[in-house]
Design a protein around this motif. Structure first.
Motif, PDB file in Angstrom:
ATOM      1  N   THR A 114      33.411  16.898  15.613  1.00 28.17           N
ATOM      2  CA  THR A 114      34.639  17.294  16.291  1.00 28.17           C
ATOM      3  C   THR A 114      35.481  18.097  15.308  1.00 28.17           C
ATOM      4  N   VAL A 115      36.277  18.999  15.871  1.00 30.39           N
ATOM      5  CA  VAL A 115      37.246  19.754  15.089  1.00 30.39           C
ATOM      6  C   VAL A 115      38.615  19.482  15.700  1.00 30.39           C
ATOM      7  N   MET A 116      39.550  19.092  14.836  1.00 27.97           N
ATOM      8  CA  MET A 116      40.926  18.841  15.239  1.00 27.97           C
ATOM      9  C   MET A 116      41.816  19.783  14.435  1.00 27.97           C
ATOM     10  N   VAL A 117      42.893  20.243  15.037  1.00 24.42           N
ATOM     11  CA  VAL A 117      43.845  21.084  14.312  1.00 24.42           C
ATOM     12  C   VAL A 117      45.235  20.467  14.429  1.00 24.42           C
ATOM     13  N   ALA A 118      46.031  20.731  13.412  1.00 18.24           N
ATOM     14  CA  ALA A 118      47.406  20.240  13.421  1.00 18.24           C
ATOM     15  C   ALA A 118      48.261  21.118  14.329  1.00 18.24           C
ATOM     16  N   VAL A 119      49.075  20.473  15.145  1.00 15.53           N
ATOM     17  CA  VAL A 119      50.046  21.159  15.999  1.00 15.53           C
ATOM     18  C   VAL A 119      51.402  20.538  15.700  1.00 15.53           C
ATOM     19  N   ASP A 120      52.353  21.383  15.343  1.00 16.17           N
ATOM     20  CA  ASP A 120      53.715  20.926  15.083  1.00 16.17           C
ATOM     21  C   ASP A 120      54.296  20.418  16.401  1.00 16.17           C
ATOM     22  N   ILE A 121      54.639  19.146  16.447  1.00 10.14           N
ATOM     23  CA  ILE A 121      55.128  18.546  17.695  1.00 10.14           C
ATOM     24  C   ILE A 121      56.427  19.203  18.154  1.00 10.14           C
ATOM     25  N   ALA A 122      57.314  19.521  17.222  1.00 14.89           N
ATOM     26  CA  ALA A 122      58.620  20.087  17.585  1.00 14.89           C
ATOM     27  C   ALA A 122      58.488  21.481  18.185  1.00 14.89           C
ATOM     28  N   THR A 123      57.640  22.322  17.596  1.00 12.70           N
ATOM     29  CA  THR A 123      57.536  23.711  18.057  1.00 12.70           C
ATOM     30  C   THR A 123      56.351  23.941  18.990  1.00 12.70           C
ATOM     31  N   LYS A 124      55.415  22.992  19.027  1.00  8.84           N
ATOM     32  CA  LYS A 124      54.179  23.094  19.811  1.00  8.84           C
ATOM     33  C   LYS A 124      53.271  24.231  19.307  1.00  8.84           C
ATOM     34  N   GLU A 125      53.470  24.631  18.052  1.00 13.28           N
ATOM     35  CA  GLU A 125      52.661  25.704  17.472  1.00 13.28           C
ATOM     36  C   GLU A 125      51.562  25.128  16.604  1.00 13.28           C
ATOM     37  N   MET A 126      50.383  25.760  16.712  1.00 19.05           N
ATOM     38  CA  MET A 126      49.245  25.353  15.907  1.00 19.05           C
ATOM     39  C   MET A 126      49.463  25.785  14.461  1.00 19.05           C
ATOM     40  N   CYS A 127      49.093  24.912  13.540  1.00 19.58           N
ATOM     41  CA  CYS A 127      49.186  25.222  12.109  1.00 19.58           C
ATOM     42  C   CYS A 127      47.848  25.814  11.663  1.00 19.58           C
ATOM     43  N   TYR A 128      47.909  26.888  10.922  1.00 19.59           N
ATOM     44  CA  TYR A 128      46.674  27.531  10.458  1.00 19.59           C
ATOM     45  C   TYR A 128      46.204  26.989   9.119  1.00 19.59           C
ATOM     46  N   VAL A 129      47.016  26.143   8.522  1.00 21.69           N
ATOM     47  CA  VAL A 129      46.665  25.422   7.298  1.00 21.69           C
ATOM     48  C   VAL A 129      47.046  23.970   7.548  1.00 21.69           C
ATOM     49  N   SER A 130      46.209  23.051   7.114  1.00 21.54           N
ATOM     50  CA  SER A 130      46.537  21.634   7.305  1.00 21.54           C
ATOM     51  C   SER A 130      47.826  21.291   6.577  1.00 21.54           C
ATOM     52  N   PRO A 131      48.694  20.498   7.202  1.00 22.33           N
ATOM     53  CA  PRO A 131      49.966  20.150   6.574  1.00 22.33           C
ATOM     54  C   PRO A 131      49.763  19.235   5.362  1.00 22.33           C
ATOM     55  N   PRO A 132      50.728  19.251   4.444  1.00 20.87           N
ATOM     56  CA  PRO A 132      50.619  18.441   3.220  1.00 20.87           C
ATOM     57  C   PRO A 132      50.353  16.962   3.476  1.00 20.87           C
ATOM     58  N   VAL A 133      50.832  16.416   4.574  1.00 22.66           N
ATOM     59  CA  VAL A 133      50.636  14.988   4.845  1.00 22.66           C
ATOM     60  C   VAL A 133      49.149  14.635   4.903  1.00 22.66           C
ATOM     61  N   LEU A 134      48.302  15.518   5.411  1.00 26.51           N
ATOM     62  CA  LEU A 134      46.868  15.214   5.458  1.00 26.51           C
ATOM     63  C   LEU A 134      46.302  15.098   4.045  1.00 26.51           C
ATOM     64  N   PHE A 135      46.680  16.006   3.179  1.00 32.87           N
ATOM     65  CA  PHE A 135      46.201  15.953   1.795  1.00 32.87           C
ATOM     66  C   PHE A 135      46.684  14.675   1.104  1.00 32.87           C
ATOM     67  N   GLU A 136      47.934  14.280   1.395  1.00 35.90           N
ATOM     68  CA  GLU A 136      48.461  13.030   0.840  1.00 35.90           C
ATOM     69  C   GLU A 136      47.611  11.845   1.284  1.00 35.90           C
ATOM     70  N   LYS A 137      47.288  11.805   2.576  1.00 37.96           N
ATOM     71  CA  LYS A 137      46.496  10.688   3.104  1.00 37.96           C
ATOM     72  C   LYS A 137      45.086  10.673   2.521  1.00 37.96           C
ATOM     73  N   LEU A 138      44.541  11.854   2.218  1.00 34.44           N
ATOM     74  CA  LEU A 138      43.210  11.940   1.611  1.00 34.44           C
ATOM     75  C   LEU A 138      43.254  11.696   0.107  1.00 34.44           C
ATOM     76  N   GLY A 139      44.463  11.685  -0.463  1.00 36.48           N
ATOM     77  CA  GLY A 139      44.604  11.429  -1.886  1.00 36.48           C
ATOM     78  C   GLY A 139      44.213  12.605  -2.768  1.00 36.48           C
ATOM     79  N   ILE A 140      44.404  13.826  -2.246  1.00 35.23           N
ATOM     80  CA  ILE A 140      44.056  15.023  -3.014  1.00 35.23           C
ATOM     81  C   ILE A 140      45.183  16.039  -2.921  1.00 35.23           C
ATOM     82  N   SER A 141      45.148  17.025  -3.807  1.00 37.53           N
ATOM     83  CA  SER A 141      46.113  18.124  -3.715  1.00 37.53           C
ATOM     84  C   SER A 141      45.477  19.253  -2.910  1.00 37.53           C
ATOM     85  N   PRO A 142      46.298  20.083  -2.263  1.00 36.73           N
ATOM     86  CA  PRO A 142      45.751  21.147  -1.400  1.00 36.73           C
ATOM     87  C   PRO A 142      44.782  22.101  -2.101  1.00 36.73           C
TER      88      PRO A 142
END
Length: 146
Positions: A114-142
Motif C-alpha cells: 500500500t502507498v499512503m500520502v500525508a494530507v494536511d487536515i486543515a488545508t486538505k492539501e497533499m504533502c509532497y514530502v513526508s512531514p517531520p512527525v513521521l521521521f520523528e516516529k521512525l526515529g530518524i532525521s529526514p
C-alpha cells in the motif's frame, strides 16, 4: 521470484480464518485480504506510535492512494495465518509491503503493498514530502539514509 523487502520497522500478527471471511467456494474471499492488511498495518502503526488517532492529532491524514495485491494461494476456514507488514519507503510517501503466509508451513498466500500520502487536515492539501512527525516516529532525521 521477487524477494519481499524487509525493514527495521515491521510488525507481525497471527490470526485464524473465520467462517464469515469465506466465499461460496469455501476459500477466503479476495476482498477480505484488504481487511487483513489493515489489521497488520494498525499493529505496525501502533508499534511506531503513529496510528490513526496520533496521525489526526499531528494534523495529518494518511489515506491509502494505491494498493497492489498478488494472490498466490487460497486460505481456508480455520487456517492460521501470519501477517507481516514492513515500512519500505517514507521520504515522500509511506509505502508498506505485506506478506501473508500459512503460520504453520510458511507457504506464501498473498503479497501486497500500500502507498499512503500525508494530507494536511486543515488545508486538505497533499504533502509532497513526508512531514517531520513521521521521521520523528521512525526515529530518524529526514536526510538519514537507511
Amino acid at each position: 521470484m521477487r524477494k519481499q523487502k524487509e525493514s527495521r520497522w515491521f510488525a507481525e500478527v497471527e490470526m485464524q480464518v473465520q467462517f464469515f471471511d469465506l466465499d461460496p467456494m469455501e476459500i477466503v474471499w479476495h476482498g477480505r485480504y484488504v481487511k487483513y492488511l489493515e489489521v497488520v498495518r494498525c499493529a505496525l502503526l501502533d508499534k511506531i506510535g503513529y496510528n490513526y488517532p496520533q496521525m489526526k492529532e499531528s494534523g495529518y491524514a494518511w489515506p491509502v492512494i494505491d494498493m497492489q495485491l498478488r494472490y498466490v494461494g487460497s486460505a481456508t476456514f480455520g487456517q492460521k495465518l501470519k501477517l507481516r507488514a514492513d515500512i519500505v519507503e517514507w521520504e515522500n510517501r509511506l509505502k508498506i509491503d505485506y506478506l501473508i503466509t500459512d503460520a504453520e508451513t510458511g507457504k506464501r498466500l498473498n503479497r501486497a503493498s500500500t502507498v499512503m500520502v500525508a494530507v494536511d487536515i486543515a488545508t486538505k492539501e497533499m504533502c509532497y514530502v513526508s512531514p517531520p512527525v513521521l521521521f520523528e516516529k521512525l526515529g530518524i532525521s529526514p536526510d538519514e539514509q537507511v
